[in-house]
Design a protein around this motif. Sequence first.
Motif, PDB file in Angstrom:
ATOM      1  N   MET A  79      17.702  -8.822 -13.765  1.00 21.45           N
ATOM      2  CA  MET A  79      16.908  -8.045 -12.805  1.00 21.45           C
ATOM      3  C   MET A  79      16.731  -8.797 -11.490  1.00 21.45           C
ATOM      4  O   MET A  79      16.680  -8.194 -10.427  1.00 21.45           O
ATOM      5  N   ALA A  80      16.655 -10.129 -11.547  1.00 21.44           N
ATOM      6  CA  ALA A  80      16.516 -10.916 -10.324  1.00 21.44           C
ATOM      7  C   ALA A  80      17.783 -10.847  -9.484  1.00 21.44           C
ATOM      8  O   ALA A  80      17.717 -10.925  -8.254  1.00 21.44           O
ATOM      9  N   GLN A  81      18.937 -10.696 -10.121  1.00 21.29           N
ATOM     10  CA  GLN A  81      20.189 -10.624  -9.381  1.00 21.29           C
ATOM     11  C   GLN A  81      20.447  -9.241  -8.805  1.00 21.29           C
ATOM     12  O   GLN A  81      21.239  -9.093  -7.871  1.00 21.29           O
ATOM     13  N   ALA A  82      19.818  -8.247  -9.357  1.00 19.74           N
ATOM     14  CA  ALA A  82      20.079  -6.873  -8.931  1.00 19.74           C
ATOM     15  C   ALA A  82      19.500  -6.633  -7.543  1.00 19.74           C
ATOM     16  O   ALA A  82      18.415  -7.081  -7.209  1.00 19.74           O
ATOM     17  N   ASP A  83      20.251  -5.938  -6.732  1.00 20.40           N
ATOM     18  CA  ASP A  83      19.783  -5.538  -5.398  1.00 20.40           C
ATOM     19  C   ASP A  83      19.014  -4.236  -5.503  1.00 20.40           C
ATOM     20  O   ASP A  83      19.248  -3.425  -6.394  1.00 20.40           O
ATOM     21  N   ASN A  84      18.149  -4.032  -4.547  1.00 22.83           N
ATOM     22  CA  ASN A  84      17.482  -2.736  -4.459  1.00 22.83           C
ATOM     23  C   ASN A  84      18.316  -1.758  -3.644  1.00 22.83           C
ATOM     24  O   ASN A  84      18.005  -0.590  -3.573  1.00 22.83           O
ATOM     25  N   ALA A  85      19.376  -2.275  -3.015  1.00 16.09           N
ATOM     26  CA  ALA A  85      20.254  -1.420  -2.222  1.00 16.09           C
ATOM     27  C   ALA A  85      21.075  -0.543  -3.160  1.00 16.09           C
ATOM     28  O   ALA A  85      21.450  -0.964  -4.245  1.00 16.09           O
ATOM     29  N   PRO A  86      21.363   0.674  -2.732  1.00 11.97           N
ATOM     30  CA  PRO A  86      22.155   1.550  -3.593  1.00 11.97           C
ATOM     31  C   PRO A  86      23.583   1.011  -3.764  1.00 11.97           C
ATOM     32  O   PRO A  86      24.133   0.379  -2.874  1.00 11.97           O
ATOM     33  N   THR A  87      24.131   1.284  -4.881  1.00 14.51           N
ATOM     34  CA  THR A  87      25.495   0.867  -5.173  1.00 14.51           C
ATOM     35  C   THR A  87      26.422   2.038  -4.922  1.00 14.51           C
ATOM     36  O   THR A  87      26.145   3.161  -5.342  1.00 14.51           O
ATOM     37  N   GLN A  88      27.516   1.770  -4.227  1.00 15.79           N
ATOM     38  CA  GLN A  88      28.470   2.828  -3.925  1.00 15.79           C
ATOM     39  C   GLN A  88      29.619   2.741  -4.926  1.00 15.79           C
ATOM     40  O   GLN A  88      30.175   1.670  -5.157  1.00 15.79           O
ATOM     41  N   VAL A  89      29.956   3.877  -5.493  1.00 13.98           N
ATOM     42  CA  VAL A  89      31.050   3.946  -6.447  1.00 13.98           C
ATOM     43  C   VAL A  89      32.119   4.854  -5.874  1.00 13.98           C
ATOM     44  O   VAL A  89      31.834   5.953  -5.424  1.00 13.98           O
ATOM     45  N   VAL A  90      33.362   4.392  -5.875  1.00 10.82           N
ATOM     46  CA  VAL A  90      34.486   5.179  -5.371  1.00 10.82           C
ATOM     47  C   VAL A  90      35.372   5.537  -6.552  1.00 10.82           C
ATOM     48  O   VAL A  90      35.812   4.664  -7.299  1.00 10.82           O
ATOM     49  N   VAL A  91      35.635   6.820  -6.696  1.00  7.16           N
ATOM     50  CA  VAL A  91      36.502   7.297  -7.769  1.00  7.16           C
ATOM     51  C   VAL A  91      37.727   7.917  -7.118  1.00  7.16           C
ATOM     52  O   VAL A  91      37.617   8.802  -6.279  1.00  7.16           O
ATOM     53  N   ILE A  92      38.911   7.460  -7.507  1.00  8.01           N
ATOM     54  CA  ILE A  92      40.156   7.960  -6.933  1.00  8.01           C
ATOM     55  C   ILE A  92      40.906   8.701  -8.029  1.00  8.01           C
ATOM     56  O   ILE A  92      41.124   8.169  -9.112  1.00  8.01           O
TER      57      ILE A  92
END
Length: 68
Positions: free
Chosen positions: A48-61
């Motif tokens: 949890m300490a390593q996790a960002d509060n910023a959203p994660t972007q996922v790209v699906v091709i």
Amino acid sequence: MTTATTPRFAAQQTAARRVAAGLALVLTLGLMAGLDHVADRQYDDALMAQADNAPTQVVVITAKRLQA
């Protein structure tokens, strides 16, 4: 043919060893379970300490193969 009987002190010593082995097993398993619980909690906290509060972007091709 006669069978030898186990001396009384040997039988008592065997019973004491069984009880001691059983207690050692229970204590060892309890200690290992406690350490496992502590390790899981520390891992969760570190994750949890390593996790960002910023959203994660996922790209699906997706694509189709070309037919020859």
